[in-house]
Scaffold this motif. Structure first.
Motif, short mmCIF file in Angstrom:
data_model
loop_
_atom_site.label_atom_id
_atom_site.label_comp_id
_atom_site.label_asym_id
_atom_site.label_seq_id
_atom_site.Cartn_x
_atom_site.Cartn_y
_atom_site.Cartn_z
N ASN A 195 8.76 13.96 -29.25
CA ASN A 195 7.97 13.57 -28.08
C ASN A 195 7.72 14.84 -27.26
O ASN A 195 8.63 15.66 -27.09
CB ASN A 195 8.72 12.54 -27.23
N GLU A 196 6.50 15.00 -26.75
CA GLU A 196 6.21 16.21 -25.95
C GLU A 196 7.10 16.30 -24.71
O GLU A 196 7.30 17.38 -24.14
CB GLU A 196 4.74 16.24 -25.53
N GLU A 197 7.69 15.18 -24.30
CA GLU A 197 8.58 15.18 -23.14
C GLU A 197 9.72 16.18 -23.31
O GLU A 197 10.12 16.84 -22.36
CB GLU A 197 9.14 13.77 -22.93
N TRP A 198 10.24 16.31 -24.55
CA TRP A 198 11.41 17.19 -24.76
C TRP A 198 11.03 18.65 -24.57
O TRP A 198 11.85 19.45 -24.13
CB TRP A 198 12.01 16.95 -26.15
N TYR A 199 9.78 19.00 -24.88
CA TYR A 199 9.36 20.39 -24.65
C TYR A 199 9.32 20.68 -23.15
O TYR A 199 9.91 21.67 -22.69
CB TYR A 199 7.97 20.64 -25.26
N PHE A 200 8.67 19.82 -22.39
CA PHE A 200 8.52 20.07 -20.95
C PHE A 200 9.86 19.93 -20.23
O PHE A 200 10.11 20.62 -19.24
CB PHE A 200 7.45 19.16 -20.37
N ALA A 201 10.74 19.08 -20.74
CA ALA A 201 12.08 18.96 -20.16
C ALA A 201 12.89 20.23 -20.43
O ALA A 201 13.55 20.76 -19.53
CB ALA A 201 12.80 17.75 -20.74
N SER A 202 12.83 20.73 -21.67
CA SER A 202 13.66 21.89 -22.03
C SER A 202 13.22 23.15 -21.28
O SER A 202 14.06 23.90 -20.78
CB SER A 202 13.63 22.12 -23.54
N ILE A 203 11.89 23.39 -21.17
CA ILE A 203 11.48 24.62 -20.45
C ILE A 203 11.75 24.49 -18.96
O ILE A 203 12.01 25.49 -18.29
CB ILE A 203 10.01 25.01 -20.74
N TYR A 204 11.69 23.25 -18.43
CA TYR A 204 11.99 23.07 -17.00
C TYR A 204 13.47 23.35 -16.72
O TYR A 204 13.81 24.11 -15.81
CB TYR A 204 11.62 21.66 -16.55
N LEU A 205 14.36 22.74 -17.51
CA LEU A 205 15.80 22.94 -17.31
C LEU A 205 16.17 24.40 -17.53
O LEU A 205 16.96 24.98 -16.77
CB LEU A 205 16.59 22.05 -18.27
N GLN A 382 -0.55 35.21 -16.87
CA GLN A 382 0.80 34.98 -16.35
C GLN A 382 1.16 33.49 -16.38
O GLN A 382 2.28 33.12 -16.73
CB GLN A 382 0.92 35.51 -14.92
N LEU A 383 0.21 32.64 -16.01
CA LEU A 383 0.49 31.21 -15.93
C LEU A 383 0.63 30.57 -17.31
O LEU A 383 1.67 29.99 -17.63
CB LEU A 383 -0.62 30.51 -15.14
N PHE A 384 -0.40 30.70 -18.13
CA PHE A 384 -0.43 29.95 -19.39
C PHE A 384 0.44 30.58 -20.47
O PHE A 384 1.05 29.86 -21.27
CB PHE A 384 -1.87 29.77 -19.86
N GLN A 385 0.53 31.92 -20.50
CA GLN A 385 1.45 32.53 -21.47
C GLN A 385 2.90 32.23 -21.11
O GLN A 385 3.76 32.20 -21.98
CB GLN A 385 1.23 34.05 -21.55
N SER A 386 3.17 31.97 -19.84
CA SER A 386 4.53 31.63 -19.42
C SER A 386 4.86 30.17 -19.74
O SER A 386 6.03 29.82 -19.89
CB SER A 386 4.72 31.87 -17.92
N LEU A 387 3.85 29.32 -19.83
CA LEU A 387 4.07 27.92 -20.18
C LEU A 387 4.22 27.71 -21.67
O LEU A 387 4.84 26.73 -22.11
CB LEU A 387 2.89 27.07 -19.68
N LEU A 388 3.67 28.62 -22.45
CA LEU A 388 3.65 28.46 -23.91
C LEU A 388 4.34 29.66 -24.54
O LEU A 388 3.71 30.52 -25.16
CB LEU A 388 2.20 28.31 -24.40
N LEU A 429 1.98 18.45 -17.19
CA LEU A 429 2.59 19.04 -15.98
C LEU A 429 2.44 18.07 -14.81
O LEU A 429 3.36 17.94 -13.99
CB LEU A 429 1.93 20.38 -15.64
N ALA A 430 1.30 17.42 -14.72
CA ALA A 430 1.08 16.43 -13.67
C ALA A 430 2.03 15.24 -13.86
O ALA A 430 2.63 14.75 -12.90
CB ALA A 430 -0.37 15.96 -13.68
N GLN A 431 2.16 14.79 -15.09
CA GLN A 431 2.99 13.61 -15.38
C GLN A 431 4.47 13.87 -15.15
O GLN A 431 5.16 13.08 -14.51
CB GLN A 431 2.77 13.16 -16.83
N PHE A 432 4.99 14.98 -15.69
CA PHE A 432 6.43 15.24 -15.67
C PHE A 432 6.89 16.04 -14.45
O PHE A 432 7.99 15.82 -13.94
CB PHE A 432 6.87 15.96 -16.94
#
Length: 823
Positions: A195-205, A382-388, A429-432
């Motif tokens: 689930n894409e949730e685990w990607y956004f959770a892991s980079i946030y934590l 800076q923004l998008f390369q840092s997200l991916l 990003l909006a959702q999580f």
């Protein structure tokens, strides 16, 4: 016994371990915003999970092995602390937060906690990294911790009371050997439970942990977010235009901005809480930069009132050359009322103070890289390369996106192949994270719609803040496009002959081509027309602009052109795409080699920009020897040719309709393979190596930096670079460049200060650096920097006494074959 987290006897710097653990926990808890929300874990559980990650992240430093290494410099293979800390945190979260529930979702969250602690000094990967050697190390470390359990508990109880029995319980690390779900969790979450949730959770934590850890280690104090009235924008605009005689133009901009604010004022409390996407669609020159800032400030203050937290404002811009003017506007608006951070590869973070406080350079760097401010001004890269990415340094700031208001300027600049990917990322990003976005452009692309296609989901529609934007487009008659596709020019000579027939001597002309090679050819041909054949009046200045000349020279060229144009003196500018966005120049006539539609319209925005030159200033679209094939994807160009083929001319009032048709064709083509692959394999599949395929700036060939030692300032900077590399910290050169930091440079600086000084120096050096493809520089290869004085560096060098061999002051790096140029 005293336990340390950091210990530097030379600098007399010591930090107790329990103090560090508590400080990191407090910083992270402060950075956590209530807008962060994931599925099947409550906000309170998430907050508790984060608290445990932060507190236990360095628990392994309690081993005797680590303390002996830190204090006595005794090296041993058991000093590693991240793995034992990760295991202890996992067991604590599983046993005491989730009460050993066999809930797969909760166990995944516990596993992510394990991963981010395990990797917090490295790049991020989702793996257990277990082998027999690591189990053996863990057993030795656990035995040591058990032997000293009473001293450890006593030390912890000074900061955060814990029970001895609970600590002993979580030291049963051997249990993990038998926990099949734990051992095979990477396979589960990348396959069966993907689930894409685990990607956004892991980079946030991960981001929250490493950010909090480094801010505490660098002694950066958390600041309260500041209140900034949105009215400050209005006050600044009045001051800025108080002497402007072109009142219709100013009034139009003010009316548009006030309309946007009224749209926001009409939003209900529920809309403020739940709406995440806003758009500003308006023609160039309408004042979107300041209007979007005022909208973001107003929205920020409403969110504070409705949701009881103050969001950051993060403005991301596609090109570095736009940032300088935006920075000046932002600084004039906020003044000393808020902390503005400017973060891009050339940003000079020196010479900044906080009131009467002089901020050490290492703290400045940490604040910049961590986006530790009220308003952040940065780039798409800076923004998008840092997200991916999997990179620790880049991911550090990602937690600051949570709850923030992000302004994306000129969003159409994102390459078509990445639009579905970026659209999907914005949606998640909006959702999580609860991030809000203001997307602004004259050519509003279908980025969210493409993202929804990739996600196969239908999400909220954005609110257009300038709902009456059609009126502004329909009233615009500043320019018109003339597509000239029937005749293809075979070379620069044929184009220049055409130019001379169309252009008049009293006109300022802009010529934008697709490659550096072509731009230099045309510039030299025009010079020849002026100097040899006298077909161009001597009083007309001919200028050249591209990334082939050093940034210092580019700035001077732009300033000269501005003065000429202000004085109504005709000029001719030959440029590459450098001119397209953000360079606030205003020409009478334009010529553009075939390019994607958004690039063509950006160029049109540099012609009759303020509407003072009457109606219908022309921009001729033409083809020069199929140069477009070297720069752009053919299917992008085919769409443009199809749209423009049968049209003799297109008025500015028709641009919006044209753009909509362009993006309708893009929608029909579906989700690009590249976006699909990165999303499915990199994000959903949690394969961080696949994210390396995401490149906003293409690495074409073997591209290297070349420093041009062109003047005395350049020499001083290189001398300082060599001094830093030698460790000559008290040198006269370094003191000249860093006078405020020089007082204590006779003592060897801390690691943080060394890195900060080097980073700051490199940013100053950037104005003398160009990039070339070194493997193609066969006839005129630049020199390795080590030839200067034996100091190694990762850039090449043009010596001061050989500049004329390598560098032309007007057109930049010299290469007869043109093979080294990056387009």
């Amino acid at each position: 016994m005293e336990y340390y987290a950091h210990y530097d006897q030379k600098q007399n710097l010591k930090q107790y371990l329990s103090e560090h653990l508590l400080a990191v926990k407090n910083i992270g808890e402060t950075n956590f915003v209530p807008s962060v929300s994931f599925q099947e874990i409550s906000n309170s559980e998430l907050k508790e999970l984060i608290k445990n990650i932060l507190f236990f992240h360095d628990f392994g430093k309690y081993t005797t092995y680590f303390q002996n290494y830190l204090v006595k410099n005794i090296h041993n293979k058991y000093k590693e602390h991240a793995h034992i800390s990760a295991c202890v945190a996992y067991l604590w979260i599983k046993k005491y937060l989730f009460n050993e529930k066999e809930n797969i979702t909760k166990l995944i969250w516990a596993f992510l906690a394990y991963v981010v602690i395990l990797r917090h000094h490295m790049s991020l990967e989702i793996n257990t990294f277990f082998d027999n050697e690591k189990w053996g190390k863990l057993e030795v470390q656990v035995a040591d911790l058990r032997e000293n359990i009473d001293a450890i508990v006593a030390d912890l109880n000074d900061r955060w009371p814990v029970e001895r029995e609970k600590i002993l319980e979580i030291l049963k690390v051997n249990e993990l050997k038998e926990e099949t779900l734990f051992i095979y969790m990477p396979q589960y979450i990348s396959n069966r439970f993907k689930n894409e949730e685990w990607y956004f959770a892991s980079i946030y934590l991960f981001s929250l942990l490493i950010d909090s850890d480094k801010l505490d280690s660098g002694t950066v104090q958390k600041k309260q977010m500041c209140f900034v009235e949105d009215k400050r924008v209005e006050d600044y605009i009045k001051q800025k235009h108080k002497n402007d005689t072109h009142t219709n133009f100013v009034n139009e901009k003010n009316n548009a901005r006030k309309y946007m604010i009224r749209t926001l004022q009409e939003l209900t409390s529920e809309q403020i809480k739940n709406q995440h996407f806003f758009t500003i669609t308006a023609p160039t020159g309408i004042g979107k930069t300041l209007a979007s800032l005022q909208c973001a400030l107003y929205l920020r203050n409403r969110i504070k009132k409705e949701m009881n937290y103050t969001p950051r404002i993060i403005t991301a811009i596609p090109f570095i050359n736009i940032i300088e003017q935006t920075q000046k506007d932002y600084e004039a608006v906020v003044g000393n009322t808020a902390h503005l951070i400017v973060h891009h590869q050339f940003a000079d973070f020196g010479n900044r103070s906080n009131g009467d406080e002089i901020i050490p350079v290492e703290r400045k760097l940490l604040e910049v890289e961590a986006w530790e401010g009220d308003i952040i001004l940065t780039t798409f890269v800076q923004l998008f390369q840092s997200l991916l990415t999997d990179q620790n340094r880049l991911l550090k700031k990602i937690n600051k996106l949570a709850g923030s208001i992000v302004i994306l300027d000129e969003i159409q600049s994102i390459p078509d192949e990445y639009m579905p990917l970026i659209g999907a990322v914005l949606r998640k990003l909006a959702q999580f994270y609860g991030t809000r976005f203001i997307l602004m452009t004259a050519t509003q692309p279908k980025i969210l719609q493409l993202g929804d296609m990739l996600l196969n989901e239908k999400k909220e529609e954005p609110i257009e803040l300038l709902k009456n934007h059609d009126k502004y487009f329909k009233n615009k008659k500043r320019t018109k496009l003339f597509p000239l596709f029937k005749n293809e020019f075979n070379d620069g000579n044929e184009f220049v002959e055409f130019f001379m027939k169309i252009w008049q001597q009293n006109q300022s002309a802009l010529i934008v081509v697709n490659t550096i090679k072509r731009s230099i050819e045309i510039f030299n041909l025009l010079r020849e027309k002026q100097q040899k054949y006298k077909e161009i009046n001597d009083n007309i200045k001919i200028y050249y602009l591209s990334t082939n000349i050093i940034p210092k020279h580019r700035e001077k060229v732009i300033e000269k052109i501005k003065k000429n144009l202000e004085n109504k003196e005709p000029v001719i500018l030959v440029s590459t795409q450098t001119i397209e966005a953000g360079v606030d120049l205003d020409f009478d006539i334009g010529f553009r080699d075939l390019a994607p539609l958004e690039s063509i319209i950006q160029t049109a925005g540099r012609v009759n920009r303020e509407g003072k030159k009457g109606e219908g200033a022309p921009l001729y679209i033409l083809k020069i020897d199929r140069d477009y094939e070297k720069v752009y994807h053919l299917h992008h160009i085919d769409r443009v040719k199809k749209l423009l083929a049968d049209k003799e001319c297109i008025w500015e009032s028709e641009y919006k309709e044209l753009v909509e048709k362009y993006y309708e064709e893009l929608i029909k083509s579906g989700v690009s393979d590249k976006s699909q692959k990165i999303w499915e394999e990199g994000i959903i599949g949690l394969d961080f190596t696949k994210l390396k395929e995401f490149e906003l700036i293409k690495n074409i060939g073997e591209v290297v930096d070349v420093f041009v030692e062109i003047d005395d300032e350049a020499s001083v900077l290189l001398n300082a670079y060599e001094d830093i590399k030698r460790g000559a910290w008290g040198s006269e050169t370094l003191c000249r460049i860093f006078p405020m930091e020089c007082k204590n440079l006779d003592i060897e600086p801390t690691f943080f200060k060394k890195r900060a000084l080097l980073q700051l120096l490199l940013k100053k050096m950037r104005k003398y650096i160009i990039q070339i493809r070194i493997n193609r520089a066969l006839k005129n290869p630049p020199i390795k920097f080590s030839a200067r004085n034996g100091i190694e560096a990762n850039f090449y060098w043009i010596p001061k006494n050989q500049v004329e061999e390598y560098y032309d002051f007007e057109t930049g790096f010299i290469d007869e074959t043109a093979a080294v140029y990056i387009y």
